[in-house]
Enzyme design. Structure first.
Site, short mmCIF file in Angstrom:
data_model
loop_
_atom_site.label_atom_id
_atom_site.label_comp_id
_atom_site.label_asym_id
_atom_site.label_seq_id
_atom_site.Cartn_x
_atom_site.Cartn_y
_atom_site.Cartn_z
N ALA A 65 0.86 -1.20 -0.12
CA ALA A 65 0.00 -0.04 -0.06
C ALA A 65 0.88 1.43 -0.09
O ALA A 65 2.01 1.05 0.27
CB ALA A 65 -0.81 -0.14 1.13
N GLY A 109 0.34 -4.93 0.77
CA GLY A 109 -1.03 -5.05 0.01
C GLY A 109 -1.25 -5.48 -1.13
O GLY A 109 -2.11 -6.05 -1.57
N GLU A 112 -1.50 -9.20 -0.39
CA GLU A 112 -2.98 -9.35 0.01
C GLU A 112 -3.79 -9.33 -1.24
O GLU A 112 -4.75 -10.04 -1.25
CB GLU A 112 -3.35 -8.31 0.98
CG GLU A 112 -2.67 -8.49 2.27
CD GLU A 112 -2.63 -7.26 3.43
OE1 GLU A 112 -3.26 -7.36 4.37
OE2 GLU A 112 -2.36 -6.00 2.75
N GLU A 132 4.53 -5.38 6.99
CA GLU A 132 3.91 -4.13 7.77
C GLU A 132 4.36 -4.12 9.19
O GLU A 132 4.56 -2.79 9.55
CB GLU A 132 2.36 -4.49 7.71
CG GLU A 132 1.80 -4.26 6.55
CD GLU A 132 1.46 -5.75 5.83
OE1 GLU A 132 0.72 -5.68 4.90
OE2 GLU A 132 2.15 -6.68 6.07
#
Length: 258
Positions: A65, A109, A112, A132
């Site tokens: 992200a 992300g 994911e 993360e």
């Protein structure tokens, strides 16, 4: 439709969606996620699409992200906005098969997002991770849940607590990745796989996707009942009659999605 951070092509009933933020290693910002949800919903509704392929660049599927976009946000902002929840909901409601084609970095992300797809085909250069923890946060788009279901508690805990990356060979061994190809061959091979899916009855592919996904959501007894009822329902379709007739007549079936 023109997109700022995506390249979308449709050919031979396959919609190829390419993440396109090369300067940021395809980091997932709000604009990209919104566009991706729109593109996937459009492909799902498009009669000229029977399979979707999601990919990035050779260097990165998506490196996570967008930290720059998130760094100054507060708990109140991300909680009230329910950050990424709407887009993830759209992605996970797509009924047509989605294949992730992964090269290079597939982190945070990005990992994911790949796991939201129905299965992952990777190149031998792919690197998966949920780092993360290095940012003082944890995964927030399903990483702790989907990775654990795919690779088991021990490896998932290892990756989430240390932030280490997983190479493609290990990812295939532990079930995160379905197949691995040389980077130069990845897209050719993935599109061959997509064409195999395109040839099938869309009714059957949708039913198979629903049934496999149900395995993660319910008990074995309830999952078996769900599968059996869908199996029974297939006998009401013209495609079942055609498929079995073609098998007995030793010819290729001509499915009509009816």
């Amino acid at each position: 439709m023109a997109y700022e951070h995506l390249i979308v092509e449709v050919e031979d009933y396959v919609t190829l969606i390419r993440l396109n933020r090369p300067d940021a290693l395809n980091a997932l910002n709000a604009k990209l996620m919104s566009e991706l949800a729109s593109a996937l919903a459009a492909a799902d509704a498009d009669s000229n699409t029977r399979c979707i392929v999601l990919t990035g660049s050779e260097k990165a599927f998506a490196a996570g992200a967008d930290v720059r976009e998130m760094s100054e946000k507060t708990f109140t902002e991300v909680f009230i906005d329910n950050l990424f929840a709407d887009e993830i909901g759209v992605i996970c409601r797509v009924r047509k098969p989605i294949v992730a084609a992964v090269s290079g970095y597939c982190l945070g992300g990005g990992c994911e997002l790949a796991m939201m797809c129905d299965f992952i085909i990777s190149s031998d250069t792919a690197k998966f991770g949920q780092p993360e923890i290095n940012l003082g946060i944890i995964a927030g788009m399903g990483g702790t849940q989907r990775l654990t279901r795919l690779v088991g508690k021990s490896k998932s805990m290892d990756m989430h607590l240390t932030g280490r990356f997983m190479e493609s060979a290990e990812a295939e061994r532990c079930g995160l990745v379905s197949r691995v190809f040389p980077a130069k061959d990845l897209m050719t091979e993935v599109l061959k796989i997509a064409q195999k899916i395109v040839e099938k009855s869309m009714i059957s592919t949708m039913a198979a996707k629903e049934s496999v996904n149900r395995a993660e959501e319910t008990s074995l007894t309830e999952g078996l009942l769900f599968e059996r009822r869908l199996f029974h329902a297939m006998f009401s379709t013209e495609d079942q009659k055609e498929g079995m007739a073609a098998f007995l007549e030793k010819r290729q079936p001509q499915f009509r999605d009816k």
